[in-house]
Motif scaffolding. Structure first.
Motif, PDB file in Angstrom:
ATOM      1  N   ARG A  66      30.194 -13.489  15.763  1.00 28.76           N
ATOM      2  CA  ARG A  66      31.231 -12.748  15.060  1.00 28.76           C
ATOM      3  C   ARG A  66      32.557 -13.221  15.587  1.00 28.76           C
ATOM      4  O   ARG A  66      32.680 -13.399  16.791  1.00 28.76           O
ATOM      5  CB  ARG A  66      30.999 -11.280  15.415  1.00 28.76           C
TER       6      ARG A  66
ATOM      7  N   GLU B  60      33.364  -8.759  25.060  1.00 30.96           N
ATOM      8  CA  GLU B  60      32.285  -9.088  24.107  1.00 30.96           C
ATOM      9  C   GLU B  60      31.503 -10.326  24.530  1.00 30.96           C
ATOM     10  O   GLU B  60      30.282 -10.363  24.394  1.00 30.96           O
ATOM     11  CB  GLU B  60      32.866  -9.354  22.719  1.00 30.96           C
TER      12      GLU B  60
ATOM     13  N   GLY C 240      27.224 -11.399  18.664  1.00 29.32           N
ATOM     14  CA  GLY C 240      28.528 -11.064  19.228  1.00 29.32           C
ATOM     15  C   GLY C 240      29.384 -12.306  19.365  1.00 29.32           C
ATOM     16  O   GLY C 240      29.233 -13.259  18.618  1.00 29.32           O
ATOM     17  N   ARG C 241      30.288 -12.270  20.304  1.00 31.53           N
ATOM     18  CA  ARG C 241      31.199 -13.396  20.524  1.00 31.53           C
ATOM     19  C   ARG C 241      30.705 -14.275  21.653  1.00 31.53           C
ATOM     20  O   ARG C 241      30.058 -13.802  22.582  1.00 31.53           O
ATOM     21  CB  ARG C 241      32.565 -12.858  20.968  1.00 31.53           C
TER      22      ARG C 241
ATOM     23  N   GLN D 210      29.155  -9.375  27.179  1.00 26.36           N
ATOM     24  CA  GLN D 210      28.049  -8.590  26.620  1.00 26.36           C
ATOM     25  C   GLN D 210      27.037  -9.489  25.924  1.00 26.36           C
ATOM     26  O   GLN D 210      25.825  -9.302  26.050  1.00 26.36           O
ATOM     27  CB  GLN D 210      28.590  -7.549  25.632  1.00 26.36           C
ATOM     28  N   THR D 211      27.534 -10.484  25.192  1.00 23.74           N
ATOM     29  CA  THR D 211      26.639 -11.403  24.482  1.00 23.74           C
ATOM     30  C   THR D 211      25.710 -12.120  25.453  1.00 23.74           C
ATOM     31  O   THR D 211      24.509 -12.193  25.242  1.00 23.74           O
ATOM     32  CB  THR D 211      27.464 -12.436  23.700  1.00 23.74           C
TER      33      THR D 211
END
Lengths: 438, 131, 528
Positions: free
Chosen positions: C318, A169, C356-357, A172-173
């Motif tokens: 998040r 994640e 997101g993170r 991806q961010t």
């Protein structure tokens, strides 16, 4: 005056006179009236130390920590034993309270500790150059992605589904901002299935052991990446590296990872540290601080921050990273811990973990309804598939003051073993699960 | 090189870069950075030239020089194609400080438009800009 | 008043039992085969040959060459190393832009409580209510200090918070179908700002400052177009001055639909006095290792939480720490942790527009414990007082330096009342006395203080940036002013002394160029 300031009424009068103003208020004259907060902050009154101690102790008491239950919870952070000397050394004022070593003559303690830490990480990972720490594991994977992007300017990452979900994640961010694609490579029987690669791939990223505890064939993966001119990046768990072939010796270009298990407490997720090591050709792309050895005017050996032209305070918009404050104190805990384990000790610890984990997997998979989710060799963690009421199993464990592990899926549990989990505790876990399923 | 020097036989760009054109080979030039540039940078620790064959454009950056505390873009005083680079600087980057006009030369270029040299300054004009 | 005259060729240095010939041995060099500090627990499960469990081809042939040392050796080694470090608990540390204020000792005890230190980040929320409530309370407090209602504690440091802020801006514009490519930063900005902009995939555009050190409004107006995503500012600026035109700046930025980002590095000047949210900032980051007393640790850990406005809230990282009514949530407290509160604190992953993170788990929780303890200790009055005294101390120090004649050689770059820090220029000192800001800093080391920040901000020639903070006594400030004056007097007589300083530190000036040219970044270890 609070307990942390010391300006008495007499001081104040004299200081204002020296400055040449009549009030503290005058020194805020530059703040426009419209921007003054004309009320108190919406906080309670300040408390004495004793009151703060009581309040925060009460809050802490409402948490069920690894002291309060037998925990098999892992999935990225683990209940290892932290020896007393770590906390005792890192609580010293001289390590706890200084800033980043910008004046090396009075920071040799911290700089030499960084040098020693860099050496230890280099030994573990099999790569020649390590930095002095980054924040933690998942953001280190994202930072490794940034390195690859700067290195070859390509548009796509291929990342194994076996990399920690938080790391995927985080990549991806950040990748969204670089307008880069992140392609997920699935797992089969616990191991990464790489898709066909092409010269659009900037880097291939895997974890070792991976999120399901399996040991990946890094040499093959690195070779596949290099064949298309991509970088090979590995997110590694440091204690298993005591036993496994170092990724750097298998063709991996960049090794990063989560350092919590090296002398740092769980701390509800932080602070810990991330490590970041690279091969020689990538040295100038390394983010973060690096300590280097040199001599002083008198020829005496000493240490300085070096290769600073990579960093934000000099290179600014062309820096290898924006990182400034990292996790120096936690990295110090890491090198103290690795010194405490020592050359033999790390091997023995990893072997102990392997044997206890094998035992745990055998005991659990012997229970009717519980099977191993994959058949790969494991060192410290493994997933099991449970046919039956896994909710009920977990509740039963909680009632017995056991945390059975990380809920991977509706029917899957990820079970972690550390040197703190005795045979008796493993047996208790197995018996409790078996009883709940019966 | 302890004291400022600005050799008469060189042409200078305002951003502290020099070009030497040998009359025997008027369509080639050697580039480097001036005494002022190396003095501002401090001790040079790293220099990697771009590859032979790279095109350079007058007034645009074609490489970097790194000191301990700074990184400086190096601008091409003239346009052309790189035909040689100073490989000795890899092991001995401090030559850029010690001998910026001699052993500290950076690249040699085949000029695409030698008349561009007319726009560069002579030593006197350039050193006047420094005070 | 202390004066220390050390002739340049002096070899006498403070001799004590703290210096010995083997001081510079690394822990690896102290290693001897067979020594150990760790003994594993006994094997209590059936022994299996390792080859059966992990095939040999997967295992390393040679163990990592970690040191082999006993516990006393480790303790002595790191103890002795520590004594070659200057630190805040030991002496004055006026590093501008770093806010080196006292680290309260209570905080270490609280962070070490087993309920905090031994809590696994994936522990189910019902069994981590104390931690989640602490985080929630910290969020509320930071929101009020910032003047922006929504907080994420996730970023690990100021730079990380900056990155979050720019990524939030990107998400905000993308959500509106807008494509923007540039971010504005003043030329006085800390290096992390432009580095962050590039990391987030934007182009940096620099803004000029006017002769008073404020943002050049004309330059801003010219550069604020609809290609601009964001303006990153700190207020007070890195020059220690409050931006008087901040409302106008916010207006210009908002008019073109860009966000205004606040770098919280200088928050120590304005807590409880003015709030970035009220100034018009959309996103604020805090450095908990600056204004909120997290010890710097020699380079971390820190934390960089962010506070944002309503329109930015949907994009926050998040998970978010949220609060629900306890009965409605249907959750029951953990076994020992009966839910005394009407609230249930939780981690909310259901955030469809989130960026997101940025990292694993919830952030640097140990840092949150310390910062929250600080906020509870000071309360609303104490925080405001901290900022008032920070500004008082800075102005007082400036006045004392003037009284001691220091400003004749080191004039204030902006000769007016400052906020929590101020910049001096060493250019006259260099011209008149022949010593540079660097030499001054090195000579201060001999006087047992840490020098101020040097050569930052880049805008000021031979810059010296001083931030005393509110936790210093007036006596310390008086002494420091005298010490600086003494060093200048000494330089007027003999500049060589400062140029060769320091003399009494564990090492003297180090060859940084040599370190960069001949890189030795780890201990070479001879193969066994």
């Amino acid at each position: 005056m609070t307990r942390y300031t010391s300006i008495t009424d007499v001081d104040l009068r004299e200081m204002l006179a020296e400055i040449g103003v009549d009030s503290v208020e005058e020194m805020f004259a530059d703040v426009p009236a419209a921007l003054r907060l004309n009320r108190s902050l919406a906080l309670q009154d300040g408390l004495s130390e004793q009151q703060v101690n009581a309040e925060l102790s009460a809050l802490a008491a409402r948490n069920i920590s690894a002291d309060d239950e037998i925990t098999f919870l892992g999935a990225g952070m683990y209940d290892h034993y932290v020896p007393a000397l770590v906390d005792s050394i890192i609580s010293r004022s001289e390590f706890l309270t200084p800033y980043t070593p910008y004046q090396p003559e009075v920071s040799q303690g911290g700089l030499q500790a960084m040098f020693e830490y860099q050496t230890a990480i280099s030994e573990l990972t099999g790569l020649p150059i390590s930095n002095a720490s980054v924040y933690e594991g998942p953001s280190a994977v994202a930072a490794a992605g940034y390195l690859a992007k700067l290195h070859n300017g390509r548009r796509r990452f291929v990342i194994s589904a076996g990399v920690h979900p938080h790391a995927i994640e985080a990549l991806q961010t950040l990748a969204r901002g670089w307008e880069m694609e992140v392609e997920l490579a699935p797992l089969e029987n616990g191991l990464t299935q790489l898709p066909d690669l092409d010269d659009g791939v900037s880097a291939v990223i895997v974890a070792q052991p991976n999120f399901l505890g399996a040991i990946e064939p890094l040499e093959e993966i690195a070779a596949a990446a290099h064949e298309v001119g991509a970088l090979a990046i590995c997110a590694a768990d440091p204690i298993p590296l005591g036993l496994l072939v170092p990724p750097g010796e298998q063709g991996i270009d960049v090794v990063v990872g989560e350092g919590q298990t090296l002398g740092n407490h769980l701390n509800y997720g932080g602070p810990s540290f991330g490590f970041f090591a690279v091969s020689e050709p990538l040295m100038r792309r390394l983010p973060g601080r690096i300590a280097g050895q040199t001599r002083d005017l008198d020829g005496k050996l000493g240490y300085v921050l070096t290769l600073q032209t990579r960093e934000q305070h000099i290179r600014r918009e062309k820096a290898t990273s924006n990182i400034c404050t990292a996790q120096a104190l936690n990295a110090l805990a890491g090198v103290i811990y690795l010194s405490w384990l020592g050359r033999q000790g790390l091997v023995e610890l990893a072997e102990l973990l392997t044997k206890r984990t094998a035992y745990a997997r055998e005991r659990l998979t012997a229970i009717p309804g519980v099977s191993a989710s994959h058949s790969q060799p494991v060192i410290r963690e493994f997933p099991v598939t449970v046919q039956g009421d896994l909710d009920g199993v977990i509740d039963a464990c909680h009632s017995a003051h056991i945390n059975p592990g990380y809920r991977l899926a509706e029917d899957q549990l990820l079970v972690a073993i550390t040197e703190r989990r005795t045979r008796a505790e493993i047996d208790l876990l197995a018996d409790t699960i078996e009883g709940a399923l019966a | 090189m302890a004291d400022p020097e600005y050799p008469e036989d060189l042409r200078y760009h305002a951003e502290h870069d020099w070009a030497r054109i040998d009359p025997a080979t008027p369509d080639e030039a050697t580039f480097g950075i001036t005494w002022y540039a190396q003095d501002s940078l401090g001790e040079v620790v790293f220099f990697t030239p771009p590859a032979v064959g790279t095109t350079v454009t007058a007034g645009e950056s074609y490489t970097e020089v790194e000191s301990v505390k700074a990184v400086s873009d190096v601008l091409a005083p003239l346009s052309g194609e790189i035909i040689a680079t100073n490989v000795d600087l890899a092991d001995n980057p401090q030559a850029i400080n010690e001998d910026p006009y001699g052993a500290g030369w950076l690249v040699r270029v085949k000029l695409s438009d030698p008349s561009e040299a007319d726009a560069l300054m002579d030593a006197a004009t350039y050193s006047a800009t420094l005070s | 008043m202390s004066t220390m005259v050390i002739p340049p060729d002096a070899t006498a240095r403070a001799v004590s039992n703290l210096q010995s010939a083997d001081d510079t041995l690394t822990i690896f060099e102290r290693s001897k085969p067979g020594r150990r500090a760790f003994t594993p627990p006994p094997l209590d499960v059936p022994d299996r040959p390792l080859d059966e469990l992990i095939p040999q081809r997967l295992r390393r042939a040679v163990p990592a060459a970690l040191p082999e040392v006993s516990e006393p050796e480790i303790v002595r080694h790191y103890n002795r190393l520590s004594k070659r470090n200057f630190d805040l608990d030991t002496g004055f540390y006026p590093l501008g832009s770093c806010t080196m204020k006292h680290n309260p000792k209570l905080h270490e005890r609280l962070a070490a409580l087993p309920g905090n230190a031994r809590l696994h980040p994936l522990q189910r929320p019902a069994a981590a209510q104390g931690a989640l409530e602490l985080m929630w309370n910290l969020q509320q407090a930071l929101a009020d200090i910032a003047g922006l209602p929504h907080v994420s504690l996730q970023p690990s440091a100021g730079s990380h918070g900056e990155l979050a802020g720019v990524l939030l801006t990107r998400a905000y514009h993308e959500d509106r179908g807008e494509v923007r490519t540039k971010v504005l930063t003043p030329e006085t900005a800390h290096g992390t700002n432009p580095a962050t902009v590039t990391m987030a995939g934007y182009e940096v555009v620099k803004l000029a400052t006017d002769p008073d050190g404020n943002i050049d409004l004309d330059d801003l107006s010219a550069k604020a177009t609809d290609e601009v995503a964001c303006l990153m500012l700190t207020n007070p600026s890195t020059l220690g001055l409050f931006e008087p035109n901040i409302a106008r700046i916010a207006q210009i930025v908002h008019e073109v639909g860009a966000t205004l980002y606040y770098d919280g590095a200088n928050l120590n000047a304005i807590m409880g006095i003015s709030r970035p949210g009220d100034m018009g900032f959309d996103i604020v980051h805090f450095n908990l290792h600056k204004s909120f007393t997290q010890p710097h640790g020699g380079g971390g850990p820190g934390a960089g939480p962010i506070a944002v406005s309503d329109r930015i809230e949907p994009f926050l990282p998040r998970p978010q720490v949220v609060r629900r009514a306890a009965e409605a949530s249907g959750e029951v407290g953990g076994q020992r942790a009966t839910n005394e509160s009407e609230w249930f604190f939780d981690l909310d992953e259901d955030r469809p527009k989130s960026i997101g993170r940025l990292r694993g788990f919830q952030g640097n929780y140990g840092v949150f414990v310390r910062s929250y303890a600080y906020i509870r200790s000071l309360g609303h009055d104490g925080l405001r007082e901290a900022s008032e005294v920070a500004v008082l101390n800075a102005n007082y120090l400036l006045a004392r330096l003037r009284a001691e004649g220091v400003l004749e050689q080191l004039p204030a770059a902006y000769p007016r009342l400052c906020m929590h820090e101020f910049v001096l220029s060493g250019a006259p000192m260099k011209a008149n006395l022949g010593i540079k800001t660097l030499d001054l800093a090195k000579r201060l080391l001999d006087h047992g203080v840490h020098p101020p920040t040097v050569y930052f901000p880049l805008l000021v020639d031979e810059a010296l940036l001083l931030e005393p903070t509110e936790t210093e006594t007036r006596e310390t400030l008086d002494r420091f002013a005298q010490t600086l004056a003494g060093v200048l007097r000494e330089a007027a007589e003999d500049p060589e002394i400062a140029r060769g300083a320091p003399y009494t530190t564990p090492v003297r000036r180090l060859d940084e160029a040599g370190a960069a040219r001949h890189l030795v970044l780890r201990q070479p270890i001879a193969s066994p």
